[in-house]
Motif scaffolding. Structure first.
Motif, PDB file in Angstrom:
ATOM      1  N   ALA A  51     -88.166  22.894  68.384  1.00  0.00           N
ATOM      2  CA  ALA A  51     -88.715  21.542  68.241  1.00  0.00           C
ATOM      3  C   ALA A  51     -87.751  20.517  68.831  1.00  0.00           C
ATOM      4  O   ALA A  51     -88.182  19.576  69.509  1.00  0.00           O
ATOM      5  N   ASN A  52     -86.459  20.703  68.588  1.00  0.00           N
ATOM      6  CA  ASN A  52     -85.469  19.794  69.170  1.00  0.00           C
ATOM      7  C   ASN A  52     -85.471  19.871  70.688  1.00  0.00           C
ATOM      8  O   ASN A  52     -85.287  18.851  71.370  1.00  0.00           O
ATOM      9  N   LEU A  53     -85.673  21.053  71.229  1.00  0.00           N
ATOM     10  CA  LEU A  53     -85.744  21.218  72.678  1.00  0.00           C
ATOM     11  C   LEU A  53     -86.904  20.416  73.248  1.00  0.00           C
ATOM     12  O   LEU A  53     -86.738  19.670  74.220  1.00  0.00           O
ATOM     13  N   PHE A  54     -88.071  20.534  72.643  1.00  0.00           N
ATOM     14  CA  PHE A  54     -89.244  19.841  73.175  1.00  0.00           C
ATOM     15  C   PHE A  54     -89.137  18.328  73.009  1.00  0.00           C
ATOM     16  O   PHE A  54     -89.580  17.573  73.886  1.00  0.00           O
ATOM     17  N   VAL A  55     -88.543  17.860  71.925  1.00  0.00           N
ATOM     18  CA  VAL A  55     -88.349  16.420  71.741  1.00  0.00           C
ATOM     19  C   VAL A  55     -87.377  15.879  72.790  1.00  0.00           C
ATOM     20  O   VAL A  55     -87.606  14.827  73.395  1.00  0.00           O
ATOM     21  N   GLY A  56     -86.308  16.602  73.047  1.00  0.00           N
ATOM     22  CA  GLY A  56     -85.342  16.180  74.069  1.00  0.00           C
ATOM     23  C   GLY A  56     -85.943  16.143  75.453  1.00  0.00           C
ATOM     24  O   GLY A  56     -85.709  15.197  76.224  1.00  0.00           O
ATOM     25  N   ILE A  57     -86.734  17.147  75.785  1.00  0.00           N
ATOM     26  CA  ILE A  57     -87.394  17.170  77.085  1.00  0.00           C
ATOM     27  C   ILE A  57     -88.401  16.027  77.195  1.00  0.00           C
ATOM     28  O   ILE A  57     -88.502  15.370  78.230  1.00  0.00           O
ATOM     29  N   ALA A  58     -89.115  15.751  76.119  1.00  0.00           N
ATOM     30  CA  ALA A  58     -90.108  14.667  76.142  1.00  0.00           C
ATOM     31  C   ALA A  58     -89.430  13.319  76.350  1.00  0.00           C
ATOM     32  O   ALA A  58     -89.922  12.479  77.115  1.00  0.00           O
ATOM     33  N   PHE A  59     -88.300  13.083  75.684  1.00  0.00           N
ATOM     34  CA  PHE A  59     -87.584  11.813  75.868  1.00  0.00           C
ATOM     35  C   PHE A  59     -87.062  11.673  77.290  1.00  0.00           C
ATOM     36  O   PHE A  59     -87.134  10.597  77.886  1.00  0.00           O
ATOM     37  N   ALA A  60     -86.522  12.755  77.852  1.00  0.00           N
ATOM     38  CA  ALA A  60     -86.010  12.691  79.222  1.00  0.00           C
ATOM     39  C   ALA A  60     -87.140  12.447  80.215  1.00  0.00           C
ATOM     40  O   ALA A  60     -86.996  11.656  81.155  1.00  0.00           O
ATOM     41  N   GLU A  61     -88.264  13.096  80.026  1.00  0.00           N
ATOM     42  CA  GLU A  61     -89.396  12.893  80.930  1.00  0.00           C
ATOM     43  C   GLU A  61     -89.997  11.510  80.766  1.00  0.00           C
ATOM     44  O   GLU A  61     -90.494  10.933  81.727  1.00  0.00           O
ATOM     45  N   ALA A  62     -89.964  10.961  79.560  1.00  0.00           N
ATOM     46  CA  ALA A  62     -90.511   9.617  79.348  1.00  0.00           C
ATOM     47  C   ALA A  62     -89.734   8.593  80.173  1.00  0.00           C
ATOM     48  O   ALA A  62     -90.330   7.668  80.738  1.00  0.00           O
ATOM     49  N   LEU A  63     -88.426   8.750  80.260  1.00  0.00           N
ATOM     50  CA  LEU A  63     -87.642   7.831  81.077  1.00  0.00           C
ATOM     51  C   LEU A  63     -88.012   7.949  82.549  1.00  0.00           C
ATOM     52  O   LEU A  63     -88.057   6.941  83.261  1.00  0.00           O
ATOM     53  N   GLY A  64     -88.282   9.150  83.021  1.00  0.00           N
ATOM     54  CA  GLY A  64     -88.725   9.331  84.400  1.00  0.00           C
ATOM     55  C   GLY A  64     -90.083   8.699  84.642  1.00  0.00           C
ATOM     56  O   GLY A  64     -90.316   8.078  85.686  1.00  0.00           O
ATOM     57  N   ILE A  65     -90.985   8.841  83.690  1.00  0.00           N
ATOM     58  CA  ILE A  65     -92.312   8.242  83.827  1.00  0.00           C
ATOM     59  C   ILE A  65     -92.207   6.716  83.814  1.00  0.00           C
ATOM     60  O   ILE A  65     -92.901   6.028  84.573  1.00  0.00           O
ATOM     61  N   PHE A  66     -91.322   6.164  82.988  1.00  0.00           N
ATOM     62  CA  PHE A  66     -91.126   4.714  82.965  1.00  0.00           C
ATOM     63  C   PHE A  66     -90.594   4.209  84.305  1.00  0.00           C
ATOM     64  O   PHE A  66     -91.013   3.163  84.799  1.00  0.00           O
ATOM     65  N   SER A  67     -89.665   4.935  84.910  1.00  0.00           N
ATOM     66  CA  SER A  67     -89.138   4.493  86.203  1.00  0.00           C
ATOM     67  C   SER A  67     -90.210   4.590  87.283  1.00  0.00           C
ATOM     68  O   SER A  67     -90.273   3.741  88.177  1.00  0.00           O
ATOM     69  N   PHE A  68     -91.081   5.586  87.205  1.00  0.00           N
ATOM     70  CA  PHE A  68     -92.194   5.691  88.150  1.00  0.00           C
ATOM     71  C   PHE A  68     -93.168   4.528  87.965  1.00  0.00           C
ATOM     72  O   PHE A  68     -93.664   3.958  88.938  1.00  0.00           O
ATOM     73  N   LEU A  69     -93.403   4.145  86.729  1.00  0.00           N
ATOM     74  CA  LEU A  69     -94.277   3.009  86.447  1.00  0.00           C
ATOM     75  C   LEU A  69     -93.691   1.723  87.003  1.00  0.00           C
ATOM     76  O   LEU A  69     -94.408   0.911  87.604  1.00  0.00           O
ATOM     77  N   ILE A  70     -92.395   1.530  86.850  1.00  0.00           N
ATOM     78  CA  ILE A  70     -91.742   0.339  87.395  1.00  0.00           C
ATOM     79  C   ILE A  70     -91.855   0.324  88.919  1.00  0.00           C
ATOM     80  O   ILE A  70     -92.113  -0.718  89.529  1.00  0.00           O
ATOM     81  N   ALA A  71     -91.695   1.482  89.545  1.00  0.00           N
ATOM     82  CA  ALA A  71     -91.823   1.551  91.000  1.00  0.00           C
ATOM     83  C   ALA A  71     -93.241   1.183  91.445  1.00  0.00           C
ATOM     84  O   ALA A  71     -93.420   0.443  92.421  1.00  0.00           O
ATOM     85  N   LEU A  72     -94.244   1.679  90.734  1.00  0.00           N
ATOM     86  CA  LEU A  72     -95.617   1.334  91.090  1.00  0.00           C
ATOM     87  C   LEU A  72     -95.897  -0.159  90.870  1.00  0.00           C
ATOM     88  O   LEU A  72     -96.583  -0.787  91.688  1.00  0.00           O
ATOM     89  N   LEU A  73     -95.347  -0.715  89.796  1.00  0.00           N
ATOM     90  CA  LEU A  73     -95.523  -2.140  89.558  1.00  0.00           C
ATOM     91  C   LEU A  73     -94.877  -2.964  90.652  1.00  0.00           C
ATOM     92  O   LEU A  73     -95.405  -3.994  91.080  1.00  0.00           O
ATOM     93  N   LEU A  74     -93.710  -2.563  91.108  1.00  0.00           N
ATOM     94  CA  LEU A  74     -93.035  -3.305  92.178  1.00  0.00           C
ATOM     95  C   LEU A  74     -93.812  -3.222  93.487  1.00  0.00           C
ATOM     96  O   LEU A  74     -93.837  -4.182  94.254  1.00  0.00           O
ATOM     97  N   MET A  75     -94.446  -2.098  93.742  1.00  0.00           N
ATOM     98  CA  MET A  75     -95.165  -1.946  95.004  1.00  0.00           C
ATOM     99  C   MET A  75     -96.510  -2.646  95.003  1.00  0.00           C
ATOM    100  O   MET A  75     -96.888  -3.260  96.003  1.00  0.00           O
ATOM    101  N   PHE A  76     -97.261  -2.562  93.900  1.00  0.00           N
ATOM    102  CA  PHE A  76     -98.647  -3.004  93.935  1.00  0.00           C
ATOM    103  C   PHE A  76     -98.935  -4.260  93.131  1.00  0.00           C
ATOM    104  O   PHE A  76    -100.056  -4.743  93.150  1.00  0.00           O
ATOM    105  N   ALA A  77     -97.949  -4.784  92.404  1.00  0.00           N
ATOM    106  CA  ALA A  77     -98.189  -6.017  91.653  1.00  0.00           C
ATOM    107  C   ALA A  77     -98.147  -7.209  92.620  1.00  0.00           C
ATOM    108  O   ALA A  77     -97.461  -7.177  93.638  1.00  0.00           O
ATOM    109  N   VAL A  78     -98.858  -8.209  92.266  1.00  0.00           N
ATOM    110  CA  VAL A  78     -98.925  -9.382  93.162  1.00  0.00           C
ATOM    111  C   VAL A  78     -97.697 -10.229  93.051  1.00  0.00           C
ATOM    112  O   VAL A  78     -97.025 -10.361  92.143  1.00  0.00           O
TER     113      VAL A  78
END
Length: 78
Positions: A51-78
């Protein structure tokens, strides 16, 4: 001319924001590697730490998804 410079800045910022995806990949590999090393040292304790393994992986991936979201916002936001 002025609009081209602003668009160039958007793409440079989006490229820099995607560096977080690489960091997330390194983080997930580090978490999984350390779990595997610990599981090989003490196999009887490994199921209790899954369970600790999956929680740690989820937190690490969430940070990657957040950075991808910021990149998309920078590219396509007005």
């Amino acid at each position: 001319m002025e609009g081209d410079i602003a668009e160039m800045g958007k793409f440079i910022g989006a490229g820099l924001a995607t560096m977080g995806l690489g960091g997330a990949g390194i983080g997930v590999g580090h978490i999984a590697g350390n779990f595997l090393a610990g599981a090989l040292r003490n196999p009887s304790a490994a199921p209790g730490q899954m369970a600790n393994l999956f929680v740690g992986i989820a937190f690490a991936e969430a940070l990657g998804i957040f950075s991808f979201l910021i990149a998309l916002l920078l590219m396509f936001a007005v």
